[in-house]
Design an enzyme around this catalytic site. Sequence first.
Site, mmCIF file in Angstrom:
data_model
loop_
_atom_site.group_PDB
_atom_site.id
_atom_site.type_symbol
_atom_site.label_atom_id
_atom_site.label_comp_id
_atom_site.label_asym_id
_atom_site.label_seq_id
_atom_site.Cartn_x
_atom_site.Cartn_y
_atom_site.Cartn_z
ATOM 1 N N SER A 241 -37.156 -50.437 48.088
ATOM 2 C CA SER A 241 -37.613 -49.508 47.043
ATOM 3 C C SER A 241 -38.627 -50.123 46.106
ATOM 4 O O SER A 241 -38.926 -49.555 45.051
ATOM 5 C CB SER A 241 -36.427 -49.020 46.217
ATOM 6 O OG SER A 241 -35.706 -48.088 46.958
ATOM 7 N N THR B 25 -35.332 -49.460 41.363
ATOM 8 C CA THR B 25 -36.437 -50.078 40.637
ATOM 9 C C THR B 25 -35.962 -51.423 40.158
ATOM 10 O O THR B 25 -34.798 -51.543 39.775
ATOM 11 C CB THR B 25 -36.751 -49.228 39.373
ATOM 12 O OG1 THR B 25 -37.207 -47.949 39.783
ATOM 13 C CG2 THR B 25 -37.801 -49.881 38.489
HETATM 14 N N1 ASP Z 1 -36.899 -44.703 38.256
HETATM 15 C C1 ASP Z 1 -37.488 -44.702 39.568
HETATM 16 C C2 ASP Z 1 -38.342 -43.471 39.718
HETATM 17 O O1 ASP Z 1 -37.971 -42.426 39.239
HETATM 18 C C3 ASP Z 1 -36.499 -44.769 40.689
HETATM 19 C C4 ASP Z 1 -35.237 -45.575 40.458
HETATM 20 O O2 ASP Z 1 -35.189 -46.429 39.605
HETATM 21 O O3 ASP Z 1 -34.266 -45.338 41.171
HETATM 22 O O4 ASP Z 1 -39.346 -43.558 40.352
#
Ligand code: ASP
Length: 332
Positions: free
Chosen positions: A86, A188
């Site tokens: 990710s 993230t």
């Molecule tokens: N916050 C990130 C996004 O919305 C994804 C995540 O942290 O899970 O792109």
Amino acid sequence: MKTSRKEFIKSSLLAGTALSMNACNMGNSPSLPATESSIKPVVISTWRFGMEANEAAWKVLDSGGSALDAVEAGVKVPEADAKERSVGLGGRPDRDGIVSLDACIMDEMGNIGSVVCLENIKHAISVARAVMEKTPHVMLAGQGAYQFALSKGFQKENLLVEESKKEWEEWLLKSDYKPIANIENHDTIGMIAIDKKGNLSGACTTSGMAFKMRGRVGDSPIIGAGLYVDNEIGAATATGHGEEVIRITGSALVVELMRQGLSPDEACKEAVMRVVKLMERRKKNLKDIQVGFIALNKQGKHGAYCVQNGFNFALKTPERNELIDAPYFLKV
Ligand code: ASP
């Protein structure tokens, strides 16, 4: 009753004192400076991959390096790891099969840099730092960000690994956009640190939600949402459903709550409660989302809170090196 001139001056002075005390509580005065009893250095980052990332950041912090260099070095670890699906290389693609990255960075001076929808460059965080240090701007997007990165010597690379490609091809069969609560198809790395001098910085980098619409931008590259640093007060970063974090300007809110006197734990909890409130107001099911915050104050105290079970964070201090489950709101 007639007030004597002496009494009038006395009560005016008292009112003035009360006003300035209120101003302190409202956060108009600088917060406590880092004291002798402050814990430092400290680095804290989101999710399990934060453990390895913290190690890289710690090398910088321990040798007297800056929090800014530490957070960049730290988050570059999962960015370069194709198995971390990710962030950076190996990140999950959007619904057109393209990996696009979002990242931002902020230092103790209030300098900021950010990239959104960056393609084919794995170290989005370093491009964000270059935006901060080598341009008159704070954010570059898409093709412009990519061209800028090439001009600064970053190498073009295909970020779509075989596993992600396969997942995307399977996803296309139904094309049902359904982010799962925790790390299953998004996450993230957000990292914040305080260095030996007591300075704070932060970094945040992601490929965002798997199978997002092309051009979608989450919270992670948005200063104030995915990350915020105020060197007088503290720093915060977020993970989870970016749309919900943006809605409450999450990380800036956590820092403002610390400015008003809340501990990092309390501030993260209060920010999550704002997410909860807006989900309820909009009649959305809280079970469908995750939002997690981590925070660090100027004294090196950390805190975290999230919507539902499953979010963890990595903490490294001179005494501790742990992966910790964040406390959560939704008890089912
Ligand atoms: N916050 C990130 C996004 O919305 C994804 C995540 O942290 O899970 O792109």
